[in-house]
Motif scaffolding. Structure first.
Motif, PDB file in Angstrom:
ATOM      1  N   LYS A 198       0.787  -1.232   0.000  1.00  0.00           N
ATOM      2  CA  LYS A 198       0.000   0.000   0.000  1.00  0.00           C
ATOM      3  C   LYS A 198       0.818   1.282   0.000  1.00  0.00           C
ATOM      4  CE  LYS A 198      -0.672   0.307   5.055  1.00  0.00           C
ATOM      5  NZ  LYS A 198       0.305  -0.731   5.427  1.00  0.00           N
ATOM      6  N   SER A 199       2.090   1.188   0.395  1.00  0.00           N
ATOM      7  CA  SER A 199       2.852   2.441   0.540  1.00  0.00           C
ATOM      8  C   SER A 199       4.337   2.237   0.254  1.00  0.00           C
ATOM      9  CB  SER A 199       2.674   3.002   1.955  1.00  0.00           C
ATOM     10  OG  SER A 199       3.068   2.039   2.931  1.00  0.00           O
ATOM     11  N   ASP A 200       4.629   1.526  -0.852  1.00  0.00           N
ATOM     12  CA  ASP A 200       6.036   1.294  -1.197  1.00  0.00           C
ATOM     13  C   ASP A 200       6.626   2.444  -1.988  1.00  0.00           C
ATOM     14  OD1 ASP A 200       5.370   0.764  -4.056  1.00  0.00           O
ATOM     15  OD2 ASP A 200       4.417  -1.012  -3.203  1.00  0.00           O
ATOM     16  N   GLY A 201       5.759   3.409  -2.376  1.00  0.00           N
ATOM     17  CA  GLY A 201       6.262   4.546  -3.134  1.00  0.00           C
ATOM     18  C   GLY A 201       6.401   4.325  -4.615  1.00  0.00           C
ATOM     19  N   GLN A 202       5.936   3.131  -5.077  1.00  0.00           N
ATOM     20  CA  GLN A 202       6.032   2.816  -6.502  1.00  0.00           C
ATOM     21  C   GLN A 202       4.639   2.445  -7.005  1.00  0.00           C
ATOM     22  OE1 GLN A 202       9.603   0.459  -7.673  1.00  0.00           O
ATOM     23  NE2 GLN A 202       9.892   0.201  -5.460  1.00  0.00           N
ATOM     24  N   ALA A 203       3.903   3.439  -7.416  1.00  0.00           N
ATOM     25  CA  ALA A 203       2.532   3.243  -7.885  1.00  0.00           C
ATOM     26  C   ALA A 203       2.552   2.751  -9.330  1.00  0.00           C
ATOM     27  CB  ALA A 203       1.744   4.542  -7.759  1.00  0.00           C
ATOM     28  N   VAL A 204       2.585   1.437  -9.496  1.00  0.00           N
ATOM     29  CA  VAL A 204       2.692   0.862 -10.832  1.00  0.00           C
ATOM     30  C   VAL A 204       1.337   0.845 -11.528  1.00  0.00           C
ATOM     31  CG1 VAL A 204       4.676  -0.539 -10.213  1.00  0.00           C
ATOM     32  CG2 VAL A 204       2.376  -1.481  -9.956  1.00  0.00           C
ATOM     33  N   LYS A 205       1.350   0.771 -12.846  1.00  0.00           N
ATOM     34  CA  LYS A 205       0.136   0.678 -13.634  1.00  0.00           C
ATOM     35  C   LYS A 205      -0.407  -0.732 -13.560  1.00  0.00           C
ATOM     36  CE  LYS A 205      -1.708   1.497 -18.270  1.00  0.00           C
ATOM     37  NZ  LYS A 205      -1.397   1.897 -19.667  1.00  0.00           N
ATOM     38  N   VAL A 206      -1.704  -0.861 -13.361  1.00  0.00           N
ATOM     39  CA  VAL A 206      -2.336  -2.184 -13.304  1.00  0.00           C
ATOM     40  C   VAL A 206      -2.382  -2.776 -14.709  1.00  0.00           C
ATOM     41  CG1 VAL A 206      -4.392  -3.480 -12.648  1.00  0.00           C
ATOM     42  CG2 VAL A 206      -3.739  -1.434 -11.354  1.00  0.00           C
ATOM     43  N   PRO A 207      -1.862  -3.994 -14.888  1.00  0.00           N
ATOM     44  CA  PRO A 207      -1.855  -4.607 -16.232  1.00  0.00           C
ATOM     45  C   PRO A 207      -3.265  -4.811 -16.771  1.00  0.00           C
ATOM     46  CG  PRO A 207      -0.402  -5.786 -14.716  1.00  0.00           C
ATOM     47  CD  PRO A 207      -1.198  -4.831 -13.889  1.00  0.00           C
TER      48      PRO A 207
END
Length: 207
Positions: A198-207
């Motif tokens: 929830k808060s790793d700082g890497q908001a990746v795009k959902v495939p």
């Protein structure tokens, strides 16, 4: 083959609807308590007694069932284990044939949404739409719906219990904004790990 495909499509849609109901209940819990449900209902010593699935019963229009639980007893106490047979329809995956068991589990581990300490919306800094809260796991990972067991994340093999449940190697995932998506088990493991945090700082795009 066409009939089987149609039946599987219906089961898949039913499962997606179940996940939507579960996520709506989780979000209604957050609206009422200003926190997501904890991973489990704990006793005073911090021992898990009952699943978060029991905690969200009032938000699944199952208040009468919720009131029947002894919340200070474990899921398999003489009283509480009698309620396993009353599993709500939202936890009943149409592809699963084990009565009283569900395979809608929360990913649990470092930085996941459902944890011993209830998370708040502001704790999910990667964004609700980019954070997985609930998963549709493989049949061999199914548990009694009241049991405080979930999908323990293995950082080395995070997808080990996913994608073998239905044709196409796909699995359902409920996100923090209430959206439900079918993800392919061939998703990059590193991307999947980022999606459950929830808060790793890497908001990746959902495939």
């Amino acid at each position: 083959p066409a009939v089987n495909a149609a039946r599987e499509a219906a089961r898949r849609n039913a499962s997606i609807n179940n996940l939507r109901q579960i996520m709506l209940a989780i979000l209604n819990h957050e609206a009422a308590h200003r926190t997501f449900p904890p991973r489990a209902i704990l006793d005073k010593q911090g021992k898990p007694l009952l699943s978060w699935r029991v905690a969200i019963l009032p938000y699944l229009e199952e208040m009468e069932l919720y009131r029947q639980f002894h919340l200070d007893e474990p899921w398999d106490s003489e009283h509480n284990k009698k309620l396993i047979t009353q599993m709500p329809a939202a936890f009943d995956n149409p592809n699963l044939v084990e009565p009283g068991k569900t395979n809608y589990l929360a990913p649990v581990g470092e930085d996941t949404v459902l944890a011993d300490k209830p998370a708040r919306v502001r704790d999910i800094t990667d964004g609700l739409s980019r954070t997985i809260v609930v998963l549709e796991v493989d049949a061999d990972r199914a548990v009694e719906w009241t049991r405080p067991d979930d999908y323990e994340i293995d950082a080395k093999k995070p997808l080990a219990g996913l994608g073998h449940f239905r044709p196409g190697n796909v699995f359902g995932a409920g996100f923090g904004d209430g959206a439900v998506r079918m993800l392919n088990a061939e998703i990059d493991p590193a991307t999947f790990l980022l999606l459950i945090k929830k808060s790793d700082g890497q908001a990746v795009k959902v495939p």
